[in-house]
Design an enzyme around this catalytic site. Structure first.
Site, short mmCIF file in Angstrom:
data_model
loop_
_atom_site.label_atom_id
_atom_site.label_comp_id
_atom_site.label_asym_id
_atom_site.label_seq_id
_atom_site.Cartn_x
_atom_site.Cartn_y
_atom_site.Cartn_z
N THR A 78 171.09 98.35 73.59
CA THR A 78 169.93 98.55 72.71
C THR A 78 168.67 98.02 73.39
OG1 THR A 78 171.37 98.44 70.80
CG2 THR A 78 169.04 98.14 70.37
N ASN A 164 179.50 108.66 71.55
CA ASN A 164 180.38 107.57 71.11
C ASN A 164 181.34 107.97 70.00
OD1 ASN A 164 177.59 107.63 70.09
ND2 ASN A 164 178.32 106.14 68.60
N CYS A 343 178.50 104.70 56.80
CA CYS A 343 178.75 104.53 55.35
C CYS A 343 177.48 104.12 54.63
CB CYS A 343 179.82 103.48 55.14
SG CYS A 343 181.33 103.89 55.98
N1 PLP Z 1 174.50 103.85 72.81
C1 PLP Z 1 175.76 104.21 72.54
C2 PLP Z 1 176.23 105.57 72.90
C3 PLP Z 1 176.62 103.31 71.93
O1 PLP Z 1 177.89 103.67 71.67
C4 PLP Z 1 176.14 102.02 71.59
C5 PLP Z 1 177.00 101.07 70.86
O2 PLP Z 1 177.62 101.43 69.85
C6 PLP Z 1 174.82 101.69 71.90
C7 PLP Z 1 174.04 102.63 72.50
C8 PLP Z 1 174.27 100.30 71.58
O3 PLP Z 1 174.85 99.37 72.46
P1 PLP Z 1 174.73 97.77 72.29
O4 PLP Z 1 175.73 97.38 71.27
O5 PLP Z 1 175.09 97.21 73.63
O6 PLP Z 1 173.34 97.45 71.93
#
Ligand code: PLP
Length: 755
Positions: A78, A164, A343
């Site tokens: 993030t 993800n 959710c």
């Molecule tokens: N981008 C994707 C595709 C993710 O799966 C995630 C985490 O779920 C993030 C960004 C955010 O990552 P972080 O938890 O390291 O901030």
């Protein structure tokens, strides 16, 4: 508390986060103990720390193929996403021409961190570009035509390497060619979080400007990540301060996290002997899991195509089951998966699957199963076996057509409540006579109800509606029923009659029960209540009243439909009160507040208007005037649900004893007549439960439990579920109906260490 069966956890939620690899955890620990220096210190302890950091950076560069680009350590993806977006937009702002409208593009299936950050910085930096989602097709591939059309006007484009939720990967070469053909200078960020360790990345060979990564998605701890920045791509520090990371990212570095990451990079760089299995092996795992799932749930639908997704993610839906139900089932079997849906709203669904245009039910029922390259064959074998047990448990509780032997299933006896949104459907089964009746059948439940009837070998005597519903069609025709003439609510035209308290009631006898019909117009002209009598020593005793939308929890049924009549409702309530006792269980057609059932006494204690009718303190005229005002307050729920009653009373909060696990254990030692109740569904209970539990009373059977214990409401009860939320809801409902010695285990099974 002693566990009956303690199944070891099988963790299949790697896309959310991974466990920390043992060597990586050890490296972090050793670093905390011995190499705790600050990399900015110039003494030997500091220099050692700095050396570890630079060594990790070199390995990161090798893994990413970063060439002359930069790699900066961050707290996670993030932060990396902010860094990329802030850097690009600060530079773009310098170049924008007044009065020209720009766009910021992102893939419609992007992690929320991306569009939310784009909107945030667009606003903070007063760029005021239009933030637009790039559509995807059914398979999750970005729409290249859309990009070709929109990218010439874009200041930045954000895409993801691997999704993800679905594991879908994008063809980055083809994507690059579309982007660069139509805009050579646009800033391009690729979220590579889910690609690390699963896709080959050779970043310096691409024109990707920014690529964020996260340690905790690949066996490093949370709180460490890194971001790649292309050589000469603009950069604005997201965190300013002490000038660490050459001034690009201030703040003392997370050295234990870096030490763990260092080990992960070693594993990724090893040509032989890595703890990470090969991509071929990961494909084998996926095939094996997909086969096990298909064997266990033959109607399963996979939401991701295996041909364009990484082999570590399966996303599927099982017709007839919500994602919450499957999550609860797998959790009871100690398999951790994710619901693949946010959710945040009332309806849980996946915005990723919605963007892919998959049918609503697939999105609402989505389950994600994900693992990483350190997953072992033993874990996959155990998962496949456990998946089979889950299906067997559903078969045992008659929720799925069993394709295996389920001889020792328990016969259903009494009342079951089903809910779809705020609407209720009731099934009453007579175990001895092997017969059943259904009240207010809902279309969404047809398959489930038919499966139960068939599995329990119950003959359905009637499927009845309490009125012509405004919010759904009756699904009576979908059941196999005795061939006889019926009215439009399913009530047979030829029935016997019984007399009760001076009323002649048409009735259907079955076993030692009678179901009688009592016309109770008001909500609609055709509204009826069905009264279930049990024959006790030759005397009929009312067990339940299925009162439709006459009296709801916290409300009276609405009376502003063309066929409604509030004066008729007034008389219907009075008539019902002459037959039912204050404690008779009323089972309405709606339950908007999770209160299950009610009684005249519980309702009149919070509904003054009802109380005045029951006490003869209000005239019909005054009631009609008052009811018209109440009905004006009915707000249908965003067009999706027609509210059948205006809630006039706030939901009462009853004081419950909230136990911690240790308080409960102690309480049990000193209180022999305490009844422990596991409130989860029977299949969850069957998969894994605590020996101490006296009973399993799922929410669908809570009203039946109340009916059976109506005379005995002071036995101390403690309810337990998985997380403490279902037990709390059920305990509140019991307390409202007069159970005066009730508690629940706060945090549920999840907080019992051995569970
Ligand atoms: N981008 C994707 C595709 C993710 O799966 C995630 C985490 O779920 C993030 C960004 C955010 O990552 P972080 O938890 O390291 O901030």
């Amino acid at each position: 508390m002693t566990e009956d069966t303690v199944l070891p956890q099988i963790y299949l939620d790697a896309n959310a986060t991974t466990p920390v690899l043992e060597q990586a955890a050890n490296a972090a620990l050793i670093t905390m103990k011995t190499m705790f220096g600050n990399p900015s210190s110039s003494h030997i302890t500091g220099l050692q720390a700095k050396q570890l950091m630079e060594q990790t950076r070199q390995k990161a560069r090798a893994v990413l193929g970063s060439g002359n680009g930069r790699v900066i350590f961050t707290s996670g993806a993030t932060e990396g996403i902010q860094t990329g977006i802030l850097s690009a937009l600060c530079e773009a702002k310098k170049q924008i021409e007044p009065h020209k409208q720009y766009t910021l593009l992102y893939g419609a299936t992007e992690h929320k961190a991306v569009p939310e950050s784009l909107k945030h910085w667009n606003h903070i930096l007063e760029i005021n570009a239009e933030v637009k989602a790039i559509p995807v097709d059914n398979a999750g591939n970005l729409d290249f035509d859309f990009i070709a059309r929109e990218v010439p006007n874009a200041l930045m484009i954000c895409t993801m390497a691997v999704n993800n939720e679905t594991g879908v990967y994008q063809d980055l070469n083809a994507l690059e060619s579309v982007i660069r053909t139509h805009n050579a200078d646009v800033f391009w960020m690729v979220d590579c979080v889910q690609a690390l360790g699963k896709r080959n990345l050779n970043l310096a060979r691409t024109t990707i400007d920014y690529a964020p990564f996260s340690g905790h998605k690949l066996y490093a701890p949370k709180g460490i990540g890194f971001v790649y920045i292309r050589n000469n791509a603009p950069f604005t520090p997201f965190i300013a301060g002490g000038g660490q990371e050459s001034g690009l990212r201030s703040g003392t570095e997370n050295l234990p996290g870096l030490a763990a990451l260092d080990i992960i990079f070693d594993e990724l760089l090893k040509e032989d002997g890595s703890q990470f299995v090969s991509v071929d092996k990961l494909h084998d795992y996926r095939n094996q899991l997909a086969q096990a799932l298909t064997r266990a749930f033959p109607t399963i639908v996979f939401n991701n195509q295996f041909s364009n997704s990484v082999p570590t993610t399966l996303n599927f839906a099982i017709p007839g089951f919500s994602s919450k139900e499957i999550m609860d089932l797998f959790d009871a079997a100690n398999i951790r998966v994710s619901s693949g849906s946010a959710c945040s709203s009332k309806v849980t669904r996946s915005f990723v699957l919605d963007a892919m245009g998959l049918p609503a039910w697939q999105s609402e029922s989505a389950i994600r199963m994900s693992y990483g390259p350190a997953t072992t064959q033993t874990e996959i074998d155990a998962a496949c076996e456990r998946i089979q047990h889950c299906a067997q448990a559903l078969g045992h509780s008659c929720l799925m057509q069993a394709h295996h032997d389920i001889d020792n299933k328990e016969a259903l006896d009494g009342l079951v409540q089903f809910k779809v949104g705020g609407a209720c459907c009731w099934l009453f089964a007579d175990k001895q006579a092997k017969t059943a009746i259904i009240i207010d059948p809902l279309p969404e439940l047809v398959e489930r109800l038919n499966t139960i009837l068939e599995c329990q070998q119950l003959t359905l005597l009637a499927a009845l509606d309490t009125h012509g519903h405004a919010d759904h069609e009756s699904s009576r025709v979908a059941f196999s029923l005795p061939k006889q003439a019926c009215d439009h609510l399913g009530w047979p035209t030829q029935t016997t009659t019984m007399e009760y308290k001076g009323q002649q009631l048409a009735c259907i006898p079955f076993g030692h029960y009678h179901l009688a019909k009592l016309p109770t117009p008001g909500h609609t002209e055709d509204s009826v209540s069905f009264i279930l009598f049990e024959q006790q020593q030759d005397t009929p005793v009312i067990k339940y009243v299925f009162c439709g939308d006459l009296i709801l929890m916290g409300a009276l049924g609405r009376t502003n439909f063309p066929t409604s009549s509030s004066s008729a409702m007034f008389s219907s309530i009075q008539l019902l009160a002459t037959l039912a006792t204050p404690d008779t269980l009323l089972c309405p057609s709606h339950d908007y507040n999770n209160e299950f059932a009610t009684t005249l006494s519980a309702e009149s204690s919070r509904n003054g208007t009802l109380k005045r009718i029951l006490c003869d303190e209000i005239s019909v005229t005054e009631f009609v005037e008052k009811k018209a005002l109440i009905d004006q307050n009915i707000v249908d729920d965003a067009g999706s649900e027609i509210m059948c009653g205006a809630t006039v009373c706030s939901k009462d909060q009853f004081s419950l004893h909230e136990y911690t696990a240790s308080e409960l254990a102690e309480h049990m030692q000193h209180n022999n007549n305490l009844l422990l109740i596991d409130i989860r569904e029977p299949h969850e209970y069957a998969l894994n439960h605590n020996r101490a539990f006296d009973q399993n009373v799922p929410l669908t059977r809570l009203t039946d439990f109340i009916g059976r214990h109506n005379q005995d409401k002071s036995t101390p009860l403690v309810l337990v579920c998985r997380s403490g939320s279902r037990s709390q809801v059920a305990a509140q409902a019991l307390a409202r109906l007069g159970f005066n010695n009730i508690g629940h285990l706060k945090g549920g099974y999840a907080l019992i260490p051995s569970a």
